[in-house]
Write an enzyme that holds these catalytic residues in place. Structure first.
Site, short mmCIF file in Angstrom:
data_model
loop_
_atom_site.label_atom_id
_atom_site.label_comp_id
_atom_site.label_asym_id
_atom_site.label_seq_id
_atom_site.Cartn_x
_atom_site.Cartn_y
_atom_site.Cartn_z
CD GLU A 90 -3.94 -4.87 -0.25
OE1 GLU A 90 -4.58 -4.04 -0.93
OE2 GLU A 90 -4.21 -5.10 0.95
CG ASP B 270 -0.70 0.75 4.22
OD1 ASP B 270 -0.97 -0.45 4.45
OD2 ASP B 270 -1.57 1.60 3.97
#
Length: 510
Positions: free
Chosen positions: A251, A60
């Protein structure tokens, strides 16, 4: 010593310094221990994917350049983790002029620091960082079992962040807990002047209760809502007729600005790809533009069919950053045959004069600035391609090869490729081959067969390396006629049993 002697000594010292600099930048030889990097686990001056040590799992990734250093903010997976994001937030950084010299900055924020999580039962999901109006660094994140955005603050990019508060409206009600709010997830932040733009959202396929990604405008205190959330990208249930069809928002919201254009980066409904949309303003008007990277290299058709996955994909999350003159996309890959042990990778972006970005290939040399040197020993964990004769778009399954390590999470054990059964292929891109006449591999495992060597995934077999049953690492080498120039390298196991591949070495003609 006379003047002439001093001049000669000076010339010699300059030559030695230049040679050492060249070696540090170009050789796959560890200058710290004098040994082969694949054997001691240290990187040389070259940069691999993953760019952090093989025993570190930081997915991430949100990259930023502050004061001449690249900082990576991300969540923190464990090797052999059983859920996402089990660790505290840690940070790594590197000087912009030496992207091989990553420095561990330590834990910057423990999960128990949030008042909602004093016992640490909740995980810290993907964060983002922005510089506030006061020059301090603000860390935005969401815990895994609540739907509010938490904020921590620090005076330096990678110091000890302290809890600051929760994003809320002017009545003090927290964003995500009001009846009109959609659940908050994966915050991305951008500050301009006294306004901070906060992008959040999560849209699972088939869930009509979640409509897309939203932006909320915050005031100068970095917490209080100044403008209510508005949707900037649709989820899959609401994408018809929007231009986002097939690549709708899932997302991983992230936001960057290049010139006068805002780039909204996100993970799409198929999960393995990072897409982008652009607008001339941060609060709306975003139009879908394309895919930046896929962690299984889907869509790329330059060296294989477009619909052929070259690695085992799954969810993806990352963003763009400019380092010196180049822009890069940071993303993550999946290891250990699991969704829960992810590692950061990066690739250089190709951007045209109109700001249009082409999809980047996944490689072994993303931040290196060019191909790796076609000489020396390389660790097998830098494989960018991993597949068998049975295609699989997503990670998982005991029949597929996987990046592994010995020991437990945190043990500084160099990674390798395990579970290599018949037809398992590891691909490495790219190398500047010149005069390579011998190839050596290091393997172990109860396997009886051969490793085939190619420069394309479906090309001619250039050499074969027979291997035998062994429970310790063994070297095998053979002569090879390797074409000069920039090449890929593919190693395919054919035979019985299960092999592990630790490293390979390219040896030039004497």
């Amino acid at each position: 010593m006379g003047i002439a002697d001093w001049i000669i000594l000076g010339i010699v010292m300059i030559a030695i310094a230049a040679a050492l600099l060249y070696m540090r930048r170009h050789k796959s030889r560890c200058l710290e221990c004098g040994g082969d990097c694949a054997r001691c686990g240290e990187q040389s001056g070259q940069v691999y994917n993953p760019y952090l040590p093989s025993w570190e799992y930081i997915p991430d990734g949100e990259p930023y350049v502050f004061d001449g250093r690249v900082y990576i903010y991300g969540s923190h997976d464990y090797y052999n983790g059983y859920v996402f994001c089990m660790g505290d937030y840690v940070c790594w950084s590197a000087p912009v002029d030496n992207l091989s010299a990553w420095r561990y900055e330590g834990v910057i924020y423990p999960k128990t620091a949030d008042p909602l999580n004093p016992d640490g039962k909740m995980c810290l999901y993907a964060p983002d960082v922005t510089v506030g109006t006061d020059g301090r660094y603000y860390l935005y994140y969401v815990l895994d079992k609540v739907s509010v955005v938490s904020v921590a603050v620090c005076d330096t990019p990678a110091g000890k962040y302290e809890f600051y508060g929760y994003v809320h409206d002017k009545e003090g009600v927290r964003l995500g807990e009001r009846s009109q709010d959609e659940p908050q997830f994966d915050p991305g932040v951008l500050t301009e002047g006294d306004r901070t733009y906060l992008y959040t959202g999560f849209c699972g396929a088939g869930d009509k209760s979640r409509t897309g990604a939203f932006v909320t405008v915050l005031g100068p205190d970095m917490l209080t809502i100044e403008e209510e959330p508005v949707r900037v990208a649709p989820g899959s249930e609401y994408s018809q007729g929007t231009g986002f069809e097939g690549h709708a928002f899932f997302e991983a919201s992230s936001i960057r600005k290049m010139g006068d254009i805002y780039y909204f980066i996100y993970s799409s409904e198929v999960m393995h790809e990072l897409c982008y949309a652009v607008s001339g303003r941060p609060t709306g008007g975003f139009t879908y533009q394309g895919v930046l990277v896929s962690n299984c290299d889907l869509h790329i058709d330059t060296y294989k069919p477009a619909d052929m996955p070259m690695a085992y994909g799954a969810n993806n999350h990352g963003s763009m950053v400019q380092i010196n003159e180049d822009w890069y996309i940071f993303y993550h890959r999946h290891t250990n045959g699991s969704w829960y042990s992810r590692q950061g990778c990066a690739e250089r972006l190709q951007i045209d004069k109109n700001g249009k970005i082409s999809q980047s290939e996944i490689t072994s040399c993303g931040l290196n600035g060019g191909p790796l040197v076609g000489e020396g020993e390389y660790p097998a964990y830098l494989a960018c391609h991993l597949f068998t004769d049975k295609p699989s778009l997503y990670v998982g399954g005991d029949e597929f090869p996987k990046i592994m390590q010995d020991g437990r999470d945190g043990d500084k054990e160099i990674g390798y490729i395990g579970n290599m059964k018949d037809s398992a292929t590891a691909g490495f891109k790219y190398f500047n081959m010149e005069g390579v006449k011998t190839i050596r591999i290091t393997t172990r495992g109860y396997a009886d067969g051969v490793f085939e060597v190619r420069t394309t995934w479906d090309g001619e077999v250039l050499a074969e390396l027979p291997i035998a049953y062994t429970n310790v690492w063994e070297d095998y080498e053979t002569m090879i006629s390797m074409p000069d120039g920039v090449q890929s390298l593919y190693l395919t196991y054919r035979g019985q049993g299960v092999a592990s591949l630790k490293s390979f070495a390219l040896i030039r003609e004497k």
